[in-house]
Design a protein around this motif. Structure first.
Motif, short mmCIF file in Angstrom:
data_model
loop_
_atom_site.label_atom_id
_atom_site.label_comp_id
_atom_site.label_asym_id
_atom_site.label_seq_id
_atom_site.Cartn_x
_atom_site.Cartn_y
_atom_site.Cartn_z
N ARG A 531 3.19 1.61 5.56
CA ARG A 531 1.75 1.41 5.38
C ARG A 531 1.09 1.01 6.70
NH1 ARG A 531 1.17 -1.00 -0.79
NH2 ARG A 531 3.29 -0.47 -1.44
N LEU A 532 1.79 0.18 7.48
CA LEU A 532 1.26 -0.18 8.80
C LEU A 532 1.13 1.06 9.69
CD1 LEU A 532 2.96 -3.56 9.76
CD2 LEU A 532 0.54 -3.04 9.94
N ASP A 533 2.16 1.90 9.67
CA ASP A 533 2.13 3.12 10.49
C ASP A 533 1.00 4.05 10.04
OD1 ASP A 533 4.25 2.32 12.05
OD2 ASP A 533 5.76 3.33 10.83
N ILE A 534 0.79 4.14 8.73
CA ILE A 534 -0.31 4.98 8.22
C ILE A 534 -1.64 4.42 8.68
CG2 ILE A 534 -1.53 5.66 6.12
CD1 ILE A 534 1.25 5.84 4.76
N ALA A 535 -1.80 3.09 8.61
CA ALA A 535 -3.06 2.47 9.05
C ALA A 535 -3.28 2.67 10.54
CB ALA A 535 -3.04 0.98 8.71
N ILE A 536 -2.22 2.47 11.34
CA ILE A 536 -2.35 2.62 12.80
C ILE A 536 -2.68 4.06 13.17
CG2 ILE A 536 -1.05 2.57 14.97
CD1 ILE A 536 0.50 0.16 13.80
N GLY A 537 -1.93 5.02 12.62
CA GLY A 537 -2.18 6.42 12.95
C GLY A 537 -3.56 6.88 12.52
N LEU A 625 -4.42 0.13 1.05
CA LEU A 625 -3.04 0.18 1.53
C LEU A 625 -2.29 -1.10 1.23
CD1 LEU A 625 -3.47 1.97 4.99
CD2 LEU A 625 -2.06 2.77 3.10
N ILE A 626 -2.94 -2.26 1.35
CA ILE A 626 -2.22 -3.53 1.15
C ILE A 626 -2.22 -3.98 -0.31
CG2 ILE A 626 -2.65 -4.28 3.52
CD1 ILE A 626 -4.86 -6.06 2.54
N SER A 627 -3.11 -3.43 -1.12
CA SER A 627 -3.16 -3.86 -2.52
C SER A 627 -2.65 -2.80 -3.50
CB SER A 627 -4.60 -4.21 -2.90
OG SER A 627 -5.41 -3.05 -2.91
N ARG A 628 -2.65 -1.56 -3.06
CA ARG A 628 -2.33 -0.40 -3.91
C ARG A 628 -3.19 -0.39 -5.17
NH1 ARG A 628 3.81 2.01 -4.03
NH2 ARG A 628 3.17 4.20 -4.11
N ARG A 629 -4.45 -0.79 -4.98
CA ARG A 629 -5.44 -0.77 -6.06
C ARG A 629 -6.52 0.24 -5.69
NH1 ARG A 629 -5.86 -6.28 -8.73
NH2 ARG A 629 -3.97 -7.41 -8.09
N PRO A 630 -7.12 0.94 -6.68
CA PRO A 630 -8.20 1.90 -6.38
C PRO A 630 -9.45 1.17 -5.92
CG PRO A 630 -7.91 1.67 -8.74
CD PRO A 630 -6.79 0.91 -8.11
N VAL A 631 -10.33 1.89 -5.23
CA VAL A 631 -11.54 1.28 -4.69
C VAL A 631 -12.44 0.75 -5.80
CG1 VAL A 631 -12.72 3.52 -4.59
CG2 VAL A 631 -13.49 1.65 -3.14
#
Length: 724
Positions: A531-537, A625-631
Motif C-alpha cells: 500500500r505504501l508503494d502504491i501511494a508513493i508511485g 488505502l489505510i482503511s480499506r473503506r469506500p469513500v
C-alpha cells in the motif's frame, strides 16, 4: 463519457516506462539510480560529471532492497531524491537534523551541530524560497549563518534563527509552531550548509523536554508534533534523541560558480563559448545569472527543451503536438525552434491564425456550385475505371480517419497509428476483458519480437463536436512517459469507432484490489508495504504530470478507479479524459466534471480547478488505502470520519484496516500517512502541500518504517543470542 475512459482491467505489464534521458548524460555514463535520473553536469564515474557535481549509486543499507543515489562530495551518506537542470537548477536531498540533549541536572549528554560537508566545491546554496528553518525545544534558541565576510562588524552576512520556550508539558500542541515548543522562520539567500549554533540556556529539571532540535526543511514537508519533543533512554543511562537518525528533505539551488578559480563566475565573466570550461554546451542554450549566490546556469533557448549542459542536449519542441501551449486554428507546421500556422486552401483568418479562427473564403452558394461540379466530374471518372470500388472505399476510409482526428494525430511521434487489418491480427483469438458503456476491451498480442501483450479498447463514437476533445486526450496521454503513468501505445482511426491500444497487465485498479471487483467478498490480501508503494508511485505519477510542462497538466479525476496496477502492483495513473493543460500565467481552469465524492470542495464553490485539487482527491485515496473503506459508506463520508477521530483521539487507529494495523510501528506509520492525508484535505488551497512534497514525504515515511523494522529484528536477534 470521456473517449479515453480506460476500463479498470487495463494496466501496464511491461517494464516501467520513463522519459528517454539518453541525450541528458555523457556517452557511456549511468543514466539513473534508484529511480532518480542523473542529468549532466551530475554523474557517476570518471568523465561523467563536472567538478563539484559528482554523485554515487550505492546499495541501500536501511533494510529495503535496491540502490539509492547519494552525493559523492561528502563522507556522509546524503541521499538524493531528485536532480533537475530545467526549468530551474535544483537538487532535492535528505540532510540530518541538529540536536543536543540534557540530563535532569542540565548537563549536556550529547549533541550534533548538523554540519555536513556536502559543499566542498561551493556549487550549492540552500534555497531561500523553497525551505524554512525549524527549532524544537522548551528553553532554547538556535540559528545558522551564511556568506563569510571580512573587515566587518560580523563574521557572516546573514544570521537567521528563532526562540522557543515552554514551562508546561501541555503547552506544545500538534500543528502549532509559534514559540511554544516550536518556532520557524524563513531563511535568507546565500546559506551554504545546515550547521546550527544552539543555546546554552539551562535545561535543569526539564525532564519532559530533554532535547533540542534544529533543521532546515522544504516548505510544507514538516508539521510540528508535540511528541517530537520527547526522548528515549539507552542502556548506559545517557539521554539520546528519539530522532538520532532524523533526516529532513530540502531543496538546494546549484550553479556553475568558479571553475576552480577564486572568483565566482557570472555570465559576463564566463569563458568564451568555445572554451571547454564553459558549461552551456548545447548550440541551442543560453547563459542565465544565478539568483541565489554568484555564478550562472544554462537554459535551452525558446523553442527548445532538454539538457543545455550536453552537446546536442537541447532539442526542438514540436509545437504542433502541443496545441494547448501553442494554439493554431489552421494547419500547423513545425519549424526549427518555432512553428508555422496557416489557414488551409479556401480558408482565411481575420489576423494571425494562431489567435483567430479560419473561415471559408467562398460564399455558401459558390461552394455548392463547385461541389456539384466536382462531384459530377469525380463520378464520371470513377465509373470509367475498374478500380471504382477501391477508390470509393479509400475515400470513405480517409473521411473516417479525418473525422477521428487523423490530420492532428499523424504528427504525434510517440503514437502508433494501426490499420484495422493490423489490429485484427493483434486481437486474433483474443480474450474479452470487459464490456460496458465504454465498449469492448480485448486482450491482444503485438506482432513484435517480444510478443508484447496489449489491451484494445473501443472508444465512443467521435463527432465534430467531440473531435477536438478526443485528439487532445490522445495527445496528452501519448506524450507522457513515466513508470507510474499508463502508456497509450497507439490507436486505429480507420473505423467508425476509434480503437485505443494500451500496454496490458493483470491486477486491475486500486478500487478492485481494495474493495473487490463487483464487491467480491474474497478480496486479495494487500500488505502495508504494497500500500505504501502504491501511494508513493501514484503520488510520483501525479507530481510528474504537474511538472511535465512549464504550466503543468492537471488530472482532474483522481480516484482509486483511475489508478491501475500491473502484475507487480506498480501503480499507473490512467484516464485522462478530464485532464487540462494550464495556460501560461493562469493557475486554474474551469468547466470540469469529475467524480463528486473525490471532488475538491473549492472547485464545487468557485468552479476553479488547480493542481491542489488533485492533491485533495489524492488525500482521499490515501485514506482508502489505510482503511480499506469506500469513500462513501451509506450516509457516512470517509473524510469526515477521519477528521473526527483525529480531532478527538489524535489517531485514526479505530478506522485502520486491521489486516495491517497489528504492530505498534505499523500503527505509527499509518497515523503518519493519515496526517499527510489530512494536510492534502485542507479546505484552504494554499495550506495543501504540492504533490511532489507529498511523494517525498511518503518516501521518507517508508524509509523510517523500514529502519524501525530492521532495528526491531536486530534487537530480537540480540535478545535471542543473549538468552542462548
Amino acid at each position: 463519457m470521456s473517449p479515453l475512459m480506460v476500463p479498470v482491467l487495463l494496466v501496464l505489464a511491461a517494464t516501467a516506462a520513463t522519459a528517454d534521458n539518453s541525450m541528458s548524460v555523457m556517452p557511456g555514463c549511468q543514466q539513473s539510480c534508484g529511480g532518480v535520473d542523473i542529468p549532466y553536469p551530475f554523474g557517476t564515474g570518471t568523465g561523467c560529471f563536472r567538478k563539484g557535481f559528482e554523485v554515487a549509486c550505492i546499495n541501500n543499507n536501511n533494510g529495503s532492497a535496491g540502490e539509492i543515489l547519494v552525493l559523492a562530495t561528502t563522507d556522509q551518506t546524503i541521499r538524493v531524491l531528485h536532480l533537475s537542470v530545467s526549468p530551474v537548477p535544483e537538487a532535492r536531498v535528505l540532510l540530518p537534523v541538529a540536536w543536543q540533549c540534557f540530563n535532569t541536572t542540565g548537563d549536556v549528554t550529547g549533541s550534533y551541530s548538523g554540519d555536513v560537508d556536502f559543499n566542498r566545491e561551493g556549487v550549492y546554496r540552500i534555497s531561500n524560497t523553497q525551505n524554512e528553518l525549524f527549532v524544537l525545544g522548551c528553553n532554547t534558541y538556535a540559528y545558522t549563518n551564511g556568506v563569510r565576510v571580512h573587515n566587518s562588524r560580523f563574521r557572516y552576512k546573514y544570521f537567521t534563527g528563532c526562540i522557543t520556550v515552554s514551562n508546561d508539558p501541555t503547552d506544545p500542541r500538534d500543528g502549532a509552531c509559534a514559540g511554544l515548543g516550536c518556532c520557524h522562520v524563513d531563511i535568507p539567500p546565500g546559506i551554504t550548509d545546515t550547521s546550527m549554533s544552539m543555546s546554552g540556556w539551562s535545561h535543569a529539571n526539564q525532564d519532559f523536554c530533554p532535547c533540542d532540535y534544529a533543521f532546515i526543511v522544504e516548505k510544507g514537508n514538516y508539521s510540528f508534533k508535540a511528541s517530537d519533543l520527547l526522548s528515549t533512554y539507552i542502556p548506559n543511562n545517557q539521554t539520546m534523541p528519539l530522532h538520532v537518525d532524523w533526516t529532513m528533505p530540502l531543496r538546494l539551488d546549484w550553479a556553475i560558480r568558479d571553475n576552480g578559480s577564486t572568483t565566482a563566475v557570472s555570465c559576463a565573466q564566463a569563458p568564451n563559448k568555445t572554451d571547454h570550461e564553459y558549461a552551456c554546451r548545447s548550440s541551442r542554450s543560453k547563459c542565465v545569472d544565478s539568483t541565489n549566490g554568484p555564478g550562472y546556469f544554462c537554459s535551452c533557448t525558446k523553442g527548445y527543451e532538454g539538457n543545455p549542459y550536453v552537446v546536442g542536449g537541447c532539442s526542438n519542441i514540436n509545437e504542433c503536438i502541443r496545441p494547448d501551449e501553442f494554439p493554431c486554428h489552421g494547419e500547423c507546421k513545425d519549424t526549427d525552434g518555432s512553428y508555422e500556422c496557416k489557414c488551409g486552401p479556401g480558408y482565411e483568418s481575420d489576423g494571425d491564425p494562431k489567435e483567430n479562427p479560419c473561415h471559408p473564403k467562398l460564399s455558401g452558394s459558390a461552394k455548392r456550385v463547385i461541389g456539384i461540379t466536382v462531384g459530377i466530374s469525380v463520378l464520371f471518372f470513377i465509373i470509367l475505371g475498374a478500380g471504382v470500388c477501391y477508390l470509393l472505399k479509400r475515400i470513405e476510409l480517409e473521411a473516417i480517419e479525418r473525422k477521428n482526428g487523423s490530420e492532428r494525430l499523424k504528427n504525434v511521434k510517440t503514437l502508433i497509428l494501426f490499420t484495422k487489418g493490423q489490429l485484427d491480427k493483434v486481437t486474433r483469438n483474443s480474450v474479452l476483458l470487459g464490456k460496458g458503456g465504454f465498449g469492448e476491451v480485448r486482450k491482444g498480442t503485438l506482432l513484435d519480437p517480444d510478443k508484447t501483450e496489449v489491451a484494445v479498447k473501443a472508444s465512443i463514437k467521435v463527432t465534430e463536436d467531440t473531435k477536438d476533445e478526443f485528439t487532445k486526450e490522445v495527445e496528452i496521454q501519448s506524450r507522457m512517459m513515466h513508470k507510474n503513468i499508463l502508456k497509450l501505445v497507439g490507436c486505429c482511426l480507420g473505423v467508425d469507432v476509434p480503437l485505443l491500444v494500451y500496454e496490458y497487465a493483470a491486477k486491475g485498479s486500486v478500487k478492485d484490489i481494495l474493495h473487490g471487483k463487483n464487491n467480491d467478498p474474497h478480496r486479495e490480501p494487500l500488505t502495508l508495504e504494497s500500500r505504501l508503494d502504491i501511494a508513493i508511485g501514484s503520488a510520483q505519477g501525479l507530481a510528474y504530470m504537474h511538472s511535465y510542462t512549464e504550466n503543468g497538466i492537471q488530472h482532474a479525476d483522481v480516484k482509486p478507479d483511475n489508478i491501475l496496477l500491473d502484475g507487480g502492483l506498480v501503480p499507473k495513473i490512467s484516464d485522462f479524459g478530464l485532464s487540462k493543460v494550464f495556460e501560461a500565467g493562469k493557475d486554474y481552469t474551469m468547466l470540469v466534471k469529475g467524480c463528486l465524492p473525490y471532488m475538491d470542495p473549492v472547485y464545487k464553490d468557485t468552479g476553479r480547478l488547480t493542481p491542489k485539487s488533485d492533491v485533495y482527491s489524492f488525500g482521499i485515496v490515501l485514506l482508502e488505502l489505510i482503511s480499506r473503506r469506500p469513500v462513501v459508506d451509506g450516509e457516512n463520508s470517509l473524510v469526515n470520519q477521519f477528521k473526527i477521530v483525529y480531532e478527538q483521539d489524535k489517531t485514526g487507529k479505530v478506522l485502520f484496516d486491521q489486516d495491517i494495523a497489528k504492530e505498534e510501528e505499523d500503527i505509527h506509520i499509518l497515523d503518519e500517512i493519515g496526517i499527510i492525508a489530512m494536510k492534502c484535505l485542507k479546505e484552504k488551497v494554499d495550506e495543501r502541500p504540492a504533490m511532489a512534497s507529498v511523494a517525498s514525504a511518503l518516501v521518507i515515511l517508508k524509509d523510517s518504517w523500514e529502519r524501525k523494522i530492521l532495528v526491531k529484528k536486530q534487537r530480537q536477534r540480540f535478545s535471542s543470542t543473549s538468552i542462548n
